[in-house]
Design a protein around this motif. Structure first.
Motif, mmCIF file in Angstrom:
data_model
loop_
_atom_site.group_PDB
_atom_site.id
_atom_site.type_symbol
_atom_site.label_atom_id
_atom_site.label_comp_id
_atom_site.label_asym_id
_atom_site.label_seq_id
_atom_site.Cartn_x
_atom_site.Cartn_y
_atom_site.Cartn_z
ATOM 1 N N GLU A 157 0.820 -1.215 0.000
ATOM 2 C CA GLU A 157 0.000 0.000 0.000
ATOM 3 C C GLU A 157 0.854 1.264 0.000
ATOM 4 O O GLU A 157 0.437 2.306 -0.514
ATOM 5 C CB GLU A 157 -0.931 0.005 1.215
ATOM 6 C CG GLU A 157 -1.917 1.162 1.219
ATOM 7 C CD GLU A 157 -2.917 1.090 2.361
ATOM 8 O OE1 GLU A 157 -3.715 2.038 2.499
ATOM 9 O OE2 GLU A 157 -2.911 0.080 3.096
ATOM 10 N N ALA A 184 -4.390 -4.496 -11.765
ATOM 11 C CA ALA A 184 -5.523 -4.025 -10.958
ATOM 12 C C ALA A 184 -5.759 -4.868 -9.699
ATOM 13 O O ALA A 184 -5.900 -4.314 -8.595
ATOM 14 C CB ALA A 184 -6.786 -3.946 -11.805
ATOM 15 N N LEU A 194 -3.059 -4.175 -6.765
ATOM 16 C CA LEU A 194 -2.701 -2.814 -6.380
ATOM 17 C C LEU A 194 -2.632 -2.580 -4.878
ATOM 18 O O LEU A 194 -1.754 -1.867 -4.391
ATOM 19 C CB LEU A 194 -3.690 -1.809 -6.998
ATOM 20 C CG LEU A 194 -3.424 -1.428 -8.450
ATOM 21 C CD1 LEU A 194 -4.499 -0.486 -8.955
ATOM 22 C CD2 LEU A 194 -2.057 -0.784 -8.596
ATOM 23 N N HIS A 251 -4.291 -0.594 -3.092
ATOM 24 C CA HIS A 251 -4.432 0.857 -2.837
ATOM 25 C C HIS A 251 -3.141 1.654 -3.027
ATOM 26 O O HIS A 251 -3.026 2.791 -2.553
ATOM 27 C CB HIS A 251 -4.977 1.116 -1.417
ATOM 28 C CG HIS A 251 -6.248 0.393 -1.123
ATOM 29 N ND1 HIS A 251 -7.420 0.682 -1.787
ATOM 30 C CD2 HIS A 251 -6.523 -0.606 -0.249
ATOM 31 C CE1 HIS A 251 -8.376 -0.114 -1.325
ATOM 32 N NE2 HIS A 251 -7.865 -0.908 -0.396
ATOM 33 N N SER A 290 -8.573 4.971 -14.178
ATOM 34 C CA SER A 290 -9.309 4.463 -13.031
ATOM 35 C C SER A 290 -10.216 3.298 -13.433
ATOM 36 O O SER A 290 -10.305 2.291 -12.723
ATOM 37 C CB SER A 290 -10.137 5.585 -12.405
ATOM 38 O OG SER A 290 -10.880 5.100 -11.309
ATOM 39 N N HIS A 306 -9.772 2.156 -9.150
ATOM 40 C CA HIS A 306 -8.695 2.710 -8.323
ATOM 41 C C HIS A 306 -8.681 4.234 -8.417
ATOM 42 O O HIS A 306 -8.893 4.802 -9.499
ATOM 43 C CB HIS A 306 -7.358 2.131 -8.787
ATOM 44 C CG HIS A 306 -6.199 2.440 -7.899
ATOM 45 N ND1 HIS A 306 -6.032 1.857 -6.666
ATOM 46 C CD2 HIS A 306 -5.147 3.278 -8.059
ATOM 47 C CE1 HIS A 306 -4.910 2.298 -6.114
ATOM 48 N NE2 HIS A 306 -4.359 3.178 -6.937
#
Length: 270
Positions: free
Chosen positions: A58, A79, A82, A84, A100, A106
């Motif tokens: 993260e 994706a 990820l 975050h 996104s 995201h």
């Protein structure tokens, strides 16, 4: 900072070259080209390979440095990994909303338009993010791109096309003018090496003077242009030939093409 580059091309290499000078920065590159990975490992002493991690941290920063045509596939692949993490994209023409969507909704995304003088630490990068992006993430993105030059944030994403037209493509305009001045020197009888040095040193000195003096370029030009003198004769010819108008029109055309390509890319990859 822990930074992962997806793609190890010229611009990624330029940014990495600036970042390795920063303290406490860990860099890895995901790049399918084995020769390129070997080059990056040898030159920068960083990690590089073809395999994506199972999950990103993260606190990690991911830099998308692949060609726009490859970006959708790459985004869809990363994706679910990820977690975050903050994402920076240096791919031209692909908007934050599209990124996104490709990244499964995201939100921690910064769009960046760098330019090639980043290769020598003198780039300037335009950056855009949605208002929801935190100040901390904006500061991180700025720090990364400041490693290869300077940065300028824009409030409206449409301005990224203008950034492309001014600074993104701008080095090509400067090279075009250097080429023209070199060719003019050749036409005046100088040999290639002499003509090149005259052109390069003239541009370097003029830019340095403009930067140091802080004066308006028009005023600096006037200082060199005596009434009825030699420089005035040249400037009059430039005006007659529409040099300034042609440059401004070319920038406008560049922006229009950037907008067209962005629309096409976003539509094709919807």
């Amino acid at each position: 900072m822990n930074i992962t580059f997806i793609g190890g091309g010229n611009m990624a290499t330029a940014i990495i070259g600036g970042l390795v000078k920063l303290a406490d920065t860990q860099i890895r590159v995901v790049e399918p080209n084995v020769a390129k990975c070997t080059e990056l490992i040898t030159h920068f002493r960083i990690a590089a390979g073809a395999t994506l991690p199972a999950q990103f941290d993260e606190q990690e920063i991911i830099v998308l440095a692949v060609k726009p045509q490859q970006l959708k596939e790459v985004c869809q692949e990363i994706a679910p990994r990820l977690n975050h993490a903050l994402v920076l994209s240096i791919a031209a023409g692909v908007g934050v909303a599209t990124l996104s969507r490709w990244l499964g909704g995201h939100q921690r995304i910064v769009r960046v338009m760098p330019n090639t003088p980043a290769l020598v630490g003198l780039g300037i990068s335009g950056l855009f993010a949605e208002d929801t992006l935190s100040l901390r993430d904006r500061t991180t993105a700025t720090q990364i791109m400041d490693a290869v030059g300077s940065t300028q944030w824009v409030a409206d994403e449409k301005a990224m096309d203008a950034i492309t037209a001014i600074s993104g493509s701008g080095p090509a305009y400067v090279f075009y003018l250097i080429e023209a001045l070199r060719d003019a020197a050749l036409a005046q009888g100088f040999v290639e090496a002499e003509a090149r040095e005259l052109a390069l040193a003239t541009f370097e000195g003029a830019v340095k003077l403009a930067r140091v003096s802080g004066e308006d370029p028009a005023h600096l030009r006037a200082n060199v242009t005596s009434k009825g003198g030699t420089t005035e004769r040249a400037i009059l010819r430039f005006d007659q030939e529409g040099v300034k108008h042609a440059l401004m029109a070319g920038v406008a055309d560049c922006r229009a093409r950037s907008e067209e390509l962005g629309q096409l890319l976003n539509q094709e990859n919807h």
